[in-house]
Enzyme design. Structure first.
Site, PDB file in Angstrom:
ATOM      1  N   ARG A1023     -15.499   7.729   6.100  1.00 46.98           N
ATOM      2  CA  ARG A1023     -14.703   8.957   5.981  1.00 46.98           C
ATOM      3  C   ARG A1023     -15.416   9.918   5.033  1.00 46.98           C
ATOM      4  NH1 ARG A1023      -9.252   7.355   3.937  1.00 46.98           N
ATOM      5  NH2 ARG A1023      -8.956   6.577   6.065  1.00 46.98           N
ATOM      6  N   ARG A1092      -8.404  11.382  -3.562  1.00 50.29           N
ATOM      7  CA  ARG A1092      -9.106  11.447  -2.284  1.00 50.29           C
ATOM      8  C   ARG A1092      -9.311  12.903  -1.859  1.00 50.29           C
ATOM      9  NH1 ARG A1092      -6.832   6.306   1.262  1.00 50.29           N
ATOM     10  NH2 ARG A1092      -7.209   4.699  -0.311  1.00 50.29           N
ATOM     11  N   LYS A1163      -4.145   4.684  -4.558  1.00 51.86           N
ATOM     12  CA  LYS A1163      -4.711   5.936  -4.056  1.00 51.86           C
ATOM     13  C   LYS A1163      -3.937   7.136  -4.590  1.00 51.86           C
ATOM     14  CE  LYS A1163      -2.896   4.560   0.178  1.00 51.86           C
ATOM     15  NZ  LYS A1163      -2.834   4.559   1.650  1.00 51.86           N
ATOM     16  N   LYS A1165      -3.435  11.454  -3.796  1.00 55.95           N
ATOM     17  CA  LYS A1165      -3.700  12.496  -2.814  1.00 55.95           C
ATOM     18  C   LYS A1165      -3.153  13.840  -3.279  1.00 55.95           C
ATOM     19  CE  LYS A1165      -3.527   9.187   1.026  1.00 55.95           C
ATOM     20  NZ  LYS A1165      -2.879   8.818   2.315  1.00 55.95           N
ATOM     21  N   CYS A1384      -2.009   8.177  14.181  1.00 60.93           N
ATOM     22  CA  CYS A1384      -3.110   7.546  13.438  1.00 60.93           C
ATOM     23  C   CYS A1384      -3.992   6.770  14.408  1.00 60.93           C
ATOM     24  CB  CYS A1384      -2.546   6.621  12.367  1.00 60.93           C
ATOM     25  SG  CYS A1384      -1.744   5.145  13.043  1.00 60.93           S
ATOM     26  N   CYS A1390      -8.155  -0.408  13.198  1.00 59.34           N
ATOM     27  CA  CYS A1390      -7.411  -0.542  11.942  1.00 59.34           C
ATOM     28  C   CYS A1390      -6.874  -1.955  11.787  1.00 59.34           C
ATOM     29  CB  CYS A1390      -6.261   0.463  11.893  1.00 59.34           C
ATOM     30  SG  CYS A1390      -5.298   0.324  10.378  1.00 59.34           S
ATOM     31  N   CYS A1429       1.530   1.236  11.994  1.00 57.82           N
ATOM     32  CA  CYS A1429       2.112   0.418  10.935  1.00 57.82           C
ATOM     33  C   CYS A1429       2.890   1.353  10.012  1.00 57.82           C
ATOM     34  CB  CYS A1429       1.021  -0.336  10.169  1.00 57.82           C
ATOM     35  SG  CYS A1429       0.099   0.703   9.008  1.00 57.82           S
ATOM     36  N   CYS A1433      -0.113   6.919   7.751  1.00 55.88           N
ATOM     37  CA  CYS A1433      -1.269   7.818   7.735  1.00 55.88           C
ATOM     38  C   CYS A1433      -1.012   9.127   8.475  1.00 55.88           C
ATOM     39  CB  CYS A1433      -2.490   7.110   8.340  1.00 55.88           C
ATOM     40  SG  CYS A1433      -3.100   5.755   7.320  1.00 55.88           S
TER      41      CYS A1433
END
Length: 1529
Positions: A1023, A1092, A1163, A1165, A1384, A1390, A1429, A1433
């Site tokens: 990414r 990120r 994470k 964001k 996603c 994934c 899931c 995302c």
């Protein structure tokens, strides 16, 4: 009992009951035969079989794919096999029929064409060795089908049962078959005996000497007069009546007729003396005797009587009609109802029930003595003898009886119906009774009704390759055997054949050669009015054989001729296409591969002509096909390569679009024959692209369909002759090719090894690996004391594996000899020898075993010979009692553990401890039940009171990994250098996320690779870090090149406005990283526990304002970037620099001023939205900045939101999504500082013990918004101001052209779910390359996964519009729901995905668009999102309607999100599949269309109408859901 109305259904039901395998021959994979629907229904209902041990297998095979080849493998493996087919396949299958006749195969044949069938298909093969039975009514079709199966089993010989299903007697419904009757008629002992045999024959065409035999006692070979015993002779048949003859034969057989396979009228002795058996070939008399016994049993049960021949009449007739092939019902009705004045009124009627063997001796006694004349009416249009075949049979039969024989006259029967039967019979009688009757007189309309010919159609799926040919060659493409082409006097079937196409190409080549000669001559003549044509024709004639030059000159020549006007010019213009040097192609299917000598392939190769062949193979990859060496087609590629004069390529459009293009272009340039083998696997022509993609990936990945290009002239150009394009397994494939060359010779010399070598290699490797692993561990344990304990686990997400390893370590500490391995890695044949075994399993899907335990469970479940009487065992399951909330689904809770435990008890195992059921809903999740279960286990094993147990080390956490990583270095470099595996270590997998890459594996291939003994197909996702999603055209081209050369030839535009690459194998990971950095991008901190990629609204209508906001996004991104030099060292430094640094002792010490050595708990964001567009979902992130515009139109500051986040765990109510809380306003120059301070508070106060509780949203809620804000203000040294007013209108993109304040143009392209790829229908990736080459502005990636072509000047607008139109990139005419959708990646890459997402959402929307259209909502925007899931995302929790994967094919449905992205949705239904989704959505959409308020959005409507309650905060996300979870099990 139901009724049956068609012959196809009657026959199919019998075949299903009496077969292990049914080969269903169909016209095409799209078109059913008359048997298909019934067979499909039986399969879907799991209908039982009388003879099959398991459910019968139905194998659909196209009629042009040599279908009877499919019979050899199952019949030789001891499976009772039947075929349902049309008669058109029989003549072409003659080479197989002679061999199959010696096996108990049953062919049910519907004689074609319907309405006026041609029985020459039957008579042409009458000497093939099969028994032939005919049925003439629907009831007979049922009974004779049963007879056919019983007779095949009893005699061991093949039986063909044929019928005309369009005959009038097939129109009357009958009752379904009696299964008990089948059990009495079919010799089940003989069936079982055959199923336990395995044939050693391997050849297809050579006679291997097999012959069906019958065994009987030696004493029965002699009768009382010492003469050989024989079945009943014709002289013993005394009565005319069928019933009496049958009863006589029945009386002569002893015991149960269906069990008597060897007696011939002699009663069975009750003595116990053991006699030896002898065998003899099955004779015609044996066949007749067996059939008579079968028919007698049918008569006893039903009253319906059958015999080899049937005679109808009073017994005193002087003339009779022998009918073969006609509609008997029409003739019988006319004879019965005829006036006495008609000459034929007192005629008898003869028909054959058993056509072969022809039992002529049994026919003569059947006929009344008064018979003097017999008319033989045969519906055989394609005669192979001067006289009709039945006429010859009858003449010989009557002649052999001696004495005066009736006069026999043959007639060729045409089409007869109810209206013409009277006239036909009068004509027959007139000729029959004349003094000199004519033979072969035609009666009726010989041509018959014009049957609609079977229309040849190219399967729609195969259009993909033809479209690519069109794209590559355009007007220069010439497909010589194109379907639908008009060829005078030539049928479509012939003109579509490769032979015809090849001939037409040769003729066309000669025609063009003459055309060139004429052009050269004309250029020297004075036949033109003007001088220009002469000059241009001369130039063209000199270059006519050069495709490039001829095609460049052709338009000029045509233009000059068009303006000349002379007769000569007009003559040339009539054939103007010949001015172009065409690309000549033949297009065909894999049917060409079954007989290379007759398919045209050989002719093209032998000729050496410059002809290209595209051969599309549609056979899906499967273990069965790979193991069946007989069924596999000839390898056309290898065949062509052996010629040495042909270019050969093997391609697959669903694997590598680029390679398909390269192969076609190279084939066209090659001077000589070219063969392009194109893979497009499908079972049915309505298979989804997803299914075809998955099949293709398996075939390519496992070497079943290698991608390669072979140019025999390559060495002349300094290039390799053979180029392998299956890069992922290049080395394995090269070794395979080398080995295959040797193995091929072995198989040729020793055919008996062929199936083992080709089919079982992977299986044997797998078994060998299991055995070696287990034996090695056993040797290790031999030196230890204590009882053995084997722990076997089945685990998808690692929890069951972790528990098993911990249990193993604890067992060792207690003195036990423990061994821990996955269930499927354990050789199951050793299970009865184990002393103590513990099984630990989690749950996958709907109560299924995880992947690495499924084979073990299937074997244990079905085993009848596993004896576990000496085995002690226990099981523990890890599940979630609330995962499936509906009461009817509660059975799925811990189902694997419960089922396994019960089965082990059934097999005799002794319980060590009761089954333990861990539940994620307990206070400590599965550990609560585990802490109760484990002590019971130690107590049973007698090791519960062991003292001095060592203290267990705590499990290694992500925080430990970060701390030990030396600022994100870990052992990444060493892992990249390890070529023995495509993977890296577990710890490095966590660390590489910080570097912008995840290790993944292709889940479409997991099972197949495991079965082959291979590790998973590991690859990496990369990414990029691209603040604000803005890239230059040059960067776009660089990204595209990386995806093509180093990835899987696709790019993903993510929901975080950046590029993502998939399928990058480990060896290409470093080159990919370096290529990204060369493009002035980076991947550092694109993933991991750091800040990120910073997002920013795209805002195409205000470019200056966007530039100001975008600059802030870059500033924040740079400011929060990690400072470690590990990224540069690992990915960017060359080896020489690295060596110097290592010699220097690595004196430089890294320092992370913002993050510290442990970085963040989770994470982080940041996103920026520019009102009125919330296209970045500003409420969904840890920090959301809402840009505030000043009075002068410039950026002045931001409203700051904090605490948003999307990640959730199913059924864990401690986890929830959250929208950001408003902290207040900050000026522009302080924005990056405020972001830093919020991040630092999270760094210091976030939960580092529980990663499910580590995101900023939980920290904000734990501390409270006010407390958290004060902490930030303390660090910042300033206070937030009151938020400035703002308003959002939507969170979707605006598609199409827009103009900004500078007069520049911007076009928003629709990119479904962000996937940039080429397909045959839509070469988007190639089109965008051309756009990037021409574009002078910039590209902006949107947060909704779309793409904006920005800053197009008016001067370039027309050209850009034309370019977009050419590549279909300007198409934005989709439904509002599709334009507002997002998904996603999910499967296949994934590792967290539980269900499909990107590959399925477009399919679901397509199924809803009809309802949207009907409701008048096609253009209305409804925000729909899907994820595989609950990690979120695609930010599903903010969508108006969302589907979140729960298990494969099952989703939770959420409703009520805010259209502006400001409100969370709420659970509406749990664990629903597609049919339920459609049942819910369709009426809901109509309800919305009918009762919505003006301007009311869908999310607001479902709340107002009470479908769901409003979610006001993340903490009440799980409260008051529309579907309450039931605790009852």
């Amino acid at each position: 009992m139901g009724s049956i109305s068609t012959a196809g259904e009657a026959v199919a039901r019998i075949a299903h009951l009496a077969s292990d395998v049914i080969v269903s021959v169909v016209p095409s994979l799209k078109e059913d035969s008359e048997f298909s629907e019934a067979l499909r229904t039986l399969q879907q209902s799991n209908a039982p079989s009388v003879v099959a041990k398991q459910r019968p297998e139905v194998l659909s095979v196209r009629q042009n794919a040599d279908p009877l080849l499919s019979v050899f493998q199952p019949i030789r493996a001891g499976k009772l096999t039947s075929v349902t087919a049309a008669s058109s396949i029989l003549v072409k299958s003659i080479p197989h029929l002679y061999k199959l006749a010696q096996y108990p195969v049953v062919l049910h044949v519907s004689v074609q064409p319907a309405g006026f069938p041609d029985f020459s298909d039957i008579t042409s093969i009458r000497q093939s060795g099969f028994t032939f039975l005919q049925s003439e009514t629907l009831q007979e079709a049922q009974d004779i089908a049963l007879t056919a199966h019983a007779l095949a089993i009893k005699s061991g010989k093949g039986v063909i049962h044929f019928f005309d299903s369009s005959a009038s007697a097939f129109k009357k419904s009958i009752a379904q078959e009696d299964a008990q009757l089948l059990g009495r008629v079919i010799d089940l002992d003989a069936a079982a005996a055959f199923q336990h045999t395995r044939s050693e024959e391997t050849s297809l065409y050579a006679d291997d000497g097999r012959s069906a035999t019958v065994s009987f006692a030696r004493s029965q070979t002699l009768n009382t007069n010492n003469t050989e015993a024989a079945p009943l002779s014709s002289s013993e048949l005394q009565s005319v009546l069928v019933s009496e003859r049958n009863s006589q034969r029945a009386d002569s057989s002893s015991g149960s007729s269906q069990r008597d396979t060897s007696q011939s009228g002699v009663s069975v002795s009750s003595a116990t003396t053991v006699e030896s058996l002898i065998s003899k070939p099955v004779s015609s008399e044996d066949i007749y005797r067996f059939a008579s016994q079968i028919w007698e049993t049918i008569k006893e049960s039903t009253g319906r009587a059958y015999d080899a021949f049937s005679y109808t009449g009073a017994g005193n007739e002087e003339a009779a009609i022998f009918l073969f092939g006609a509609d008997t019902g029409i003739f019988a009705t006319e004879l019965d109802s005829a006036d006495d004045s008609e000459a034929y009124a007192n005629a008898g009627l003869i028909t054959a029930r058993m056509y072969r063997p022809w039992l002529g001796a049994s026919l003569a006694p059947l006929l009344p003595k008064s018979i003097k004349k017999i008319a033989v009416l045969e519906q055989v249009r394609r005669k192979t003898t001067k006289w009709g075949p039945v006429l010859l049979d009858l003449l010989m039969s009557l002649k052999s009886t001696g004495g005066a024989s009736p006069t026999v006259v043959g007639f060729q029967l045409g089409y007869i119906d109810e209206k013409t039967v009277q006239q036909a019979l009068r004509g027959v009688w007139q000729n029959l009774t004349s003094e000199s009757p004519l033979q072969n007189l035609q009666i009726g309309n010989i041509d018959g009704p014009k049957a609609e010919p079977a229309k040849l159609q190219k399967p729609a799926l195969e259009n993909a390759y033809v479209k690519i040919l069109d794209q590559v060659f355009g007007d220069k493409l010439h497909v010589a055997n194109q379907l639908g082409a008009q060829n005078a006097g030539i049928s479509n079937e012939i003109s579509a054949s490769p032979e015809y196409g090849f001939g037409s190409l040769i003729a066309r080549k000669e025609h063009r050669k003459r055309f060139v000669d004429e052009a050269a001559a004309a250029s020297k003549s004075n036949d033109f009015i003007t001088s220009a044509p002469k000059e241009w024709l001369s130039k063209w004639a000199l270059s006519a054989d050069s495709a490039l030059e001829a095609n460049n000159l052709a338009p000029e020549v045509i233009a000059r001729l068009s303006t000349d006007g002379s007769a000569t010019a007009n003559k040339f213009l009539e054939s103007k296409k010949l001015f172009y040097k065409e690309s000549p192609w033949l297009v065909g299917s894999d049917a060409w591969a079954y007989d290379l000598g007759n398919s045209g392939v050989h002719h093209v190769l032998e000729s050496g002509e410059n002809v290209n062949m595209l051969i599309i193979d549609s056979t899906p990859y499967s273990e069965r096909a790979a193991a069946d060496s007989v069924r596999r087609k000839k390898d056309i590629g290898l065949y062509a390569m052996n010629f040495g004069n042909a270019y050969v390529a093997s391609v697959a459009v669903y694997s590598s679009y680029t390679q398909v293009l390269e192969a076609m272009i190279e084939a066209d340039k090659f001077d000589g024959p070219s063969v392009v083998l194109a893979y497009l696997p499908y079972e049915k022509e309505n298979d989804s692209p997803l299914t075809i993609l998955q099949e293709t990936k398996k075939a390519v990945d496992l070497g079943y369909w290698p991608l390669y290009r072979w140019d025999p002239k390559g060495d002349e150009k300094g290039e390799p002759n053979f180029q392998l394009d299956s890069e992922r397994i290049k080395k394995e494939l090269e070794e395979f090719l080398a080995r295959d060359s040797y193995m091929s010779q072995v198989m040729k010399r020793h055919p008996q090894f062929a199936s083992n070598v080709s089919g079982n290699f992977g299986t044997e490797v797998r078994q060998l690996q299991k055995r070696k692993a287990k034996d090695a561990y056993s040797q290790l344990l031999d030196g230890l004391a204590g009882d053995p304990l084997t722990v076997l686990f089945a685990s998808d997400n690692g929890n069951a594996e972790k528990v098993s390893k911990r249990l193993g370590n604890r067992g060792k500490a207690r003195g036990l000899k423990t061994m821990v391995m996955a269930m499927d890695d354990f050789p199951l044949e050793d299970l009865p020898n184990e002393q103590n075994v513990v099984f630990i399993t989690s749950v996958a899907g709907q109560g299924e075993f995880p992947q690495n335990g499924r084979t073990t469970w299937e074997t244990i479940k079905d085993s009848t010979d596993l004896d576990l009487a000496t085995v002690n065992f226990s099981t523990f399951g890890l599940g979630d009692s609330h995962y499936w909330p509906r009461k009817e689904d509660k059975i799925y809770y811990n189902k694997p553990a419960k089922d396994l435990h019960a089965r082990l008890v059934t097999l005799g195992g002794k319980e060590l401890a009761p089954v333990g059921l861990g539940d994620d809903q307990d206070p400590d999740a599965y550990e609560t039940a585990y802490q109760e279960w484990e002590p019971k286990l130690w107590q049973s094993l007698g090791v519960d009171n062991v003292e001095g147990l060592p203290e267990e080390p705590p499990p290694i956490t992500n925080e430990d990994m970060k701390a030990a990583s030396n600022y994100l270095r870990g052992t990444i470099e060493e892992g990249l250098a390890d070529t023995s595996t495509g993977a890296i270590s577990a710890s490095d997998q966590q660390l590489t996320k910080f570097h912008g890459t995840y290790m993944q594996d292709d889940r479409d291939l997991r099972d197949e690779r495991k079965a082959q003994g291979l590790e998973p197909a590991y690859s990496f996702m990369i990414r990029c870090r691209l603040p604000g999603g803005v890239a230059t055209p040059k960067q776009w081209l660089q990204m595209d090149e990386i995806s093509t050369k180093l990835g899987n030839e696709t790019m993903k535009l993510t929901t975080r406005q950046t590029f993502q690459f998939h399928g990058v194998v480990k060896g290409k990971l470093k080159p990919a990283m370096q290529a990204i950095n060369k493009s002035l991008m980076t991947t550092i901190a694109a993933c991991g526990d750091v800040n990120r990629n910073v997002m920013c609204s795209s805002l195409p209508t205000h470019s200056s304002y966007h530039a100001q906001v975008h600059a802030v996004s870059r500033k924040i991104s740079d400011h929060l970037l990690p400072k470690t030099s590990a990224y540069h060292e690992i990915w960017l430094e060359d080896d020489e620099t690295k060596e110097k640094r290592k010699v220097a002792g690595e004196a430089i010490q890294d320092h992370e001023p913002l993050y510290g050595p442990l970085y963040l708990p989770r994470k982080f964001k940041v996103t920026i939205a520019i009102p009125p567009h919330n296209d970045t979902d500003v409420y969904a992130h840890d920090i959301g900045l809402i840009a505030i515009k000043g009075a002068d139109g410039n950026l002045v500051g931001f409203n700051v939101l904090a605490g948003g986040g999307m990640g959730v765990t199913h059924n864990n109510k401690k986890t929830y999504p959250r929208t950001g809380s408003m902290f207040g306003y900050v000026p522009t120059e302080q924005a990056h500082i405020v972001c830093e301070k919020i991040m630092l508070v999270q760094r210091d106060h976030g939960d580092r013990k529980n990663r499910k509780h580590a995101r900023l949203k939980y920290t904000v809620d734990d501390m409270g918004v006010d407390v958290f804000r004060r902490k930030v203000e303390e660090l910042w040294g300033q206070k937030f101001a009151d938020p400035a007013p703002f308003k959002f209108d939507s969170n979707v993109d605006t598609f199409g052209w827009q103009k900004d304040e500078k007069g520049l143009n911007h076009f928003t392209l629709f990119v479904e779910n962000g996937r940039i790829e080429d397909t045959a229908e839509f070469p988007m990736k190639t089109g965008l390359i051309e756009v990037a080459k021409a574009h002078k502005g910039e590209f902006r990636l949107t947060g909704n996964q779309h793409l904006i072509l920005s800053n197009v000047h008016d001067d370039d607008l027309a050209a850009m519009k034309e370019l977009l139109k050419k590549w279909k990139l300007d198409n934005i005419h989709f439904s509002g729901m599709r334009l507002s959708s997002s998904a996603c990646v999910a499967f296949p890459t994934c590792g967290l995905a539980m269900a499909e997402s990107e590959r399925y959402l477009p399919v679901l929307i397509s199924k809803l668009e009809g309802t949207l259209e009907e409701a008048g909502l096609r253009q209305d925007s409804i925000v729909m999102r899907m994820t595989g899931c609950p990690n979120g995302c695609a930010r599903p929790w903010l969508a108006e309607v969302a589907f979140v994967g729960k298990a494969y094919g099952a989703y939770n449905m959420y409703l009520g999100g805010g259209y502006h992205g400001q409100r969370l949705n709420k659970l509406y239904r749990s664990s629903i599949k597609e049919d339920e989704i459609l049942e819910i959505m369709q009426p809901m959409i109509k309800h919305y269309a009918k009762e919505r308020n003006e301007g009311e959005h869908f999310g607001d409507f479902v709340i107002r109408k009470g479908y769901v309650n409003e979610t006001t905060h993340g903490t009440n996300f799980h409260e008051n859901t529309a579907e309450d979870e039931s605790d009852g099990e």
